[in-house]
Design a protein around this motif. Structure first.
Motif, PDB file in Angstrom:
ATOM      1  N   LEU A   1      -6.133  -5.648   1.064  1.00  0.00           N
ATOM      2  CA  LEU A   1      -5.430  -4.799   0.113  1.00  0.00           C
ATOM      3  C   LEU A   1      -6.226  -4.677  -1.180  1.00  0.00           C
ATOM      4  CD1 LEU A   1      -2.959  -3.131  -0.669  1.00  0.00           C
ATOM      5  CD2 LEU A   1      -1.843  -5.245  -1.416  1.00  0.00           C
TER       6      LEU A   1
ATOM      7  N   ASP B   1      -8.957  -2.275  -0.679  1.00  0.00           N
ATOM      8  CA  ASP B   1      -8.422  -0.916  -0.625  1.00  0.00           C
ATOM      9  C   ASP B   1      -8.103  -0.409  -2.035  1.00  0.00           C
ATOM     10  OD1 ASP B   1      -7.167   1.276   1.240  1.00  0.00           O
ATOM     11  OD2 ASP B   1      -5.616   0.857  -0.241  1.00  0.00           O
TER      12      ASP B   1
ATOM     13  N   LYS C   1       0.838  -1.206   0.000  1.00  0.00           N
ATOM     14  CA  LYS C   1       0.000   0.000   0.000  1.00  0.00           C
ATOM     15  C   LYS C   1       0.874   1.258   0.000  1.00  0.00           C
ATOM     16  CE  LYS C   1      -3.724   2.313   2.491  1.00  0.00           C
ATOM     17  NZ  LYS C   1      -4.657   2.266   3.625  1.00  0.00           N
TER      18      LYS C   1
END
Length: 227
Positions: free
Chosen positions: A64, A67, A39
């Motif tokens: 992830l 996201d 990230k």
């Protein structure tokens, strides 16, 4: 153009293997060993595609992915590479926004083929790859043209793809199952004669232009390779 691939895998050996496979195919690579690290890296540089493990320390692969799809990176192709092989896991991740799902252990050729397909889906040109030469065969990847002993031969799309795979790894024996999955992108159930027919036609076309060579060898009980 050489595309940047972010490899998110916490096992150093597997991460290193994926990087080696990608570099040999002329991709640039960025390594991350946790979801959190990936990230942070993406905040500085957006890759062209992501290879994503699920079982990561800190932020998991699923987190992830969620996201990524929830912010400015939502168009980046994400290919999940995981030891989880249950159909429910695959369906769930694809619904969550993964572009593809590869189970471990994986074949290098499958990973590369799926990356190329994912990049093409988002409009990135993957055709500018190295031309290949094997004995008297020359394969021009930009134009998909093939010459044998200086003469161009006409191949179907599937015949070209089979030859391309064989010429990438001349010493490797490809099973019928592997060829079917990589060229036709589907499951092979053993009774399908499609691979045999296409390999036979390809062998005949090569022979017509260069009668002194037997280019494709049948490895009985396994599959095919160049010889």
């Amino acid at each position: 153009m050489s595309y940047k691939i972010l490899v998110v895998e916490d096992e150093p050996d597997i991460n290193g293997l994926l990087v080696k496979i990608l570099k040999e195919a002329d991709y640039h690579t960025i390594q991350a060993f946790s979801g959190t690290e990936a990230k942070l890296l993406m905040e500085r540089e957006i890759p062209d595609a992501i290879l994503l493990d699920l079982m990561l320390p800190g932020m998991s692969g699923e987190e992830l992915l969620h996201d990524i799809r929830g912010n400015q990176h939502n168009n980046v192709p994400v290919l999940v590479i995981s030891a989880k092989d249950a159909l429910s896991d695959k369906v769930s991740l694809l619904k969550e926004g993964a572009d593809d799902y590869v189970t471990k252990p994986f074949e290098p050729e499958e990973v590369l083929a799926r990356i190329q397909a994912a990049l093409r889906r988002v409009g990135k040109d993957t055709s500018a790859r190295k031309n290949l030469v094997y004995k008297n065969i020359k394969l021009f990847t930009d134009s998909r043209k093939v010459t044998v002993a200086g003469s161009e031969i006409g191949l179907t799309a599937h015949e070209y793809d089979i030859l391309y795979l064989l010429m990438q790894n001349p010493e490797k024996v490809y099973s019928r199952e592997a060829l079917y999955e990589l060229v036709w992108h589907g499951g092979y159930y053993g009774e399908n004669n499609t691979v045999n027919v296409h390999v036979s036609n390809l062998r005949k076309k090569l022979k017509e232009k260069d009668s002194g060579e037997e280019y494709i060898q049948t490895v009985y009980g396994i599959g095919f390779k160049l010889q």
